[in-house]
Write a protein that holds these residues in place. Structure first.
Motif, PDB file in Angstrom:
ATOM      1  N   ASP A   5      -3.493  -0.635   0.820  1.00 60.44           N
ATOM      2  CA  ASP A   5      -4.834  -1.193   0.672  1.00 60.44           C
ATOM      3  C   ASP A   5      -4.920  -2.666   1.032  1.00 60.44           C
ATOM      4  O   ASP A   5      -5.752  -3.407   0.514  1.00 60.44           O
ATOM      5  CB  ASP A   5      -5.354  -0.947  -0.744  1.00 60.44           C
ATOM      6  CG  ASP A   5      -5.799   0.505  -0.924  1.00 60.44           C
ATOM      7  OD1 ASP A   5      -5.555   1.309  -0.006  1.00 60.44           O
ATOM      8  OD2 ASP A   5      -6.381   0.829  -1.955  1.00 60.44           O
ATOM      9  N   GLY A  23     -11.407  -2.446   1.273  1.00 59.96           N
ATOM     10  CA  GLY A  23     -12.060  -1.622   0.269  1.00 59.96           C
ATOM     11  C   GLY A  23     -12.620  -2.462  -0.860  1.00 59.96           C
ATOM     12  O   GLY A  23     -12.431  -3.676  -0.923  1.00 59.96           O
ATOM     13  N   LEU A  29      -7.771   3.692  -0.492  1.00 58.93           N
ATOM     14  CA  LEU A  29      -7.974   3.987   0.922  1.00 58.93           C
ATOM     15  C   LEU A  29      -6.681   4.385   1.623  1.00 58.93           C
ATOM     16  O   LEU A  29      -6.686   5.190   2.537  1.00 58.93           O
ATOM     17  CB  LEU A  29      -8.588   2.774   1.632  1.00 58.93           C
ATOM     18  CG  LEU A  29      -9.971   2.341   1.129  1.00 58.93           C
ATOM     19  CD1 LEU A  29     -10.434   1.105   1.876  1.00 58.93           C
ATOM     20  CD2 LEU A  29     -10.986   3.466   1.273  1.00 58.93           C
ATOM     21  N   SER A  30      -5.564   3.785   1.237  1.00 58.35           N
ATOM     22  CA  SER A  30      -4.251   4.074   1.825  1.00 58.35           C
ATOM     23  C   SER A  30      -4.240   3.867   3.337  1.00 58.35           C
ATOM     24  O   SER A  30      -4.178   4.833   4.115  1.00 58.35           O
ATOM     25  CB  SER A  30      -3.810   5.508   1.487  1.00 58.35           C
ATOM     26  OG  SER A  30      -3.757   5.717   0.098  1.00 58.35           O
ATOM     27  N   PRO A  31      -4.312   2.621   3.810  1.00 60.46           N
ATOM     28  CA  PRO A  31      -4.210   2.363   5.253  1.00 60.46           C
ATOM     29  C   PRO A  31      -2.952   3.003   5.825  1.00 60.46           C
ATOM     30  O   PRO A  31      -1.876   2.914   5.239  1.00 60.46           O
ATOM     31  CB  PRO A  31      -4.151   0.836   5.330  1.00 60.46           C
ATOM     32  CG  PRO A  31      -4.818   0.367   4.084  1.00 60.46           C
ATOM     33  CD  PRO A  31      -4.455   1.376   3.039  1.00 60.46           C
ATOM     34  N   TYR A  47      -7.835   4.886   7.294  1.00 59.00           N
ATOM     35  CA  TYR A  47      -7.748   4.962   5.840  1.00 59.00           C
ATOM     36  C   TYR A  47      -7.623   6.436   5.483  1.00 59.00           C
ATOM     37  O   TYR A  47      -8.627   7.143   5.347  1.00 59.00           O
ATOM     38  CB  TYR A  47      -8.985   4.353   5.188  1.00 59.00           C
ATOM     39  CG  TYR A  47      -9.206   2.883   5.499  1.00 59.00           C
ATOM     40  CD1 TYR A  47      -8.138   2.052   5.827  1.00 59.00           C
ATOM     41  CD2 TYR A  47     -10.486   2.328   5.472  1.00 59.00           C
ATOM     42  CE1 TYR A  47      -8.339   0.704   6.101  1.00 59.00           C
ATOM     43  CE2 TYR A  47     -10.690   0.975   5.743  1.00 59.00           C
ATOM     44  CZ  TYR A  47      -9.613   0.178   6.060  1.00 59.00           C
ATOM     45  OH  TYR A  47      -9.809  -1.159   6.333  1.00 59.00           O
TER      46      TYR A  47
END
Length: 285
Positions: A5, A23, A29-31, A47
């Motif tokens: 993130d 975010g 979101l976990s890029p 994401y």
């Protein structure tokens, strides 16, 4: 480069230029992956847990807001991104954007889906009326699979557009790093080939600039097994990434779960709109 993130802007010698969160903190979101435009002005970040593509202003080293804040519109507040799903899409059907690549003309962003046999296509041409909109989706055609097999049992991973911009090649792994998913229906990974020739849609653009039926006109034209062509051996396990070369008929790919055939070459033999791909390895012990 992306981390949990946060997005890191890193120089060519590995020096850290900037790091900033993405975010609003209410959703993870976990890029996952990033791709930069040829002029170096914008970067796109997938994401994977947000079904979104973030846009990064590389010059200003900050997230780019696609919709200016309007005090009368709560939905405009915060940094707006490119959403791959329609509003109200059930979580079970949500997109999981994984790897990204940009075509040589800089007009299209291709996004592989981590859990589905789909490639999302986004317009990234600043002069286009559909700038930063999802144009369509390219779907793996399982009807082309050998009898009893599945081409993309666990979604798609790395992808690349050939140097001439005519073909898109996507890795479709048959397993994860830690487990075989379906050894009988997916004994080895596949490399899926789509036609993405810009010339094939040049005359399809409507007066408003949109491209109708993109997934119909751009479609899968073939695939290659990661089993070396003409060699009776186990095929590459967990194809994970694909890279283009200067030769439009040659691409490189990697298999993460195969040490002896971890790095391979895909040669596209294109003829009259069809391909006869050939996989080769420099086998090591």
């Amino acid at each position: 480069m992306v981390s949990s993130d946060c997005v890191d802007v890193v120089g060519l010698i590995g020096d850290s230029i900037a790091r900033f969160p993405v975010g609003d903190g209410t959703q993870r979101l976990s890029p996952r992956h990033s791709a930069m435009t040829r002029d170096g002005s914008r970067a796109y970040v997938s994401y994977i847990d947000g079904s979104q593509i973030g846009v990064i202003d590389v010059v200003a080293t900050q997230a780019h807001d696609l919709v200016p804040d309007n005090p009368l519109d709560r939905t405009s507040q915060g940094v707006q991104t490119i959403s791959l799903d329609r509003p109200g899409t059930p979580q079970a059907d949500a997109s999981q954007p994984a790897y990204l690549t940009i075509d040589p003309t800089g007009r299209f962003l291709f996004v592989s889906d981590y859990s589905k046999p789909i490639v999302h296509v986004v317009d990234i041409d600043p002069l286009s009326p559909s700038f930063h909109q999802v144009l369509g989706r390219l779907r793996v055609n399982e009807a082309l699979a050998p009898p009893g097999q599945i081409l993309a049992p666990i979604g798609l991973r790395g992808l690349a557009v050939t140097a001439d911009g005519r073909s898109l090649v996507v890795a479709a792994p048959n397993r994860t790093l830690f487990s075989r998913v379906a050894p009988r229906t997916a004994p080895e990974s596949k490399l899926i080939v789509f036609n993405v020739d810009p010339e094939s849609i040049r005359n399809l653009r409507l007066s408003d600039g949109s491209i109708p039926g993109l997934e119909f006109h751009w479609r899968q034209i073939g695939y290659a097994s990661t089993k070396e062509t003409g060699v009776p051996s186990i095929g590459g396990q967990e194809a994970i990434d694909v890279k283009a070369t200067e030769d439009p008929n040659v691409l490189l790919f990697t298999n993460r779960a195969s040490n002896s055939v971890g790095f391979g070459t895909l040669r596209l033999n294109r003829r009259f709109g069809t391909i006869s791909p050939v996989v080769e390895y420099a086998v090591s012990d």
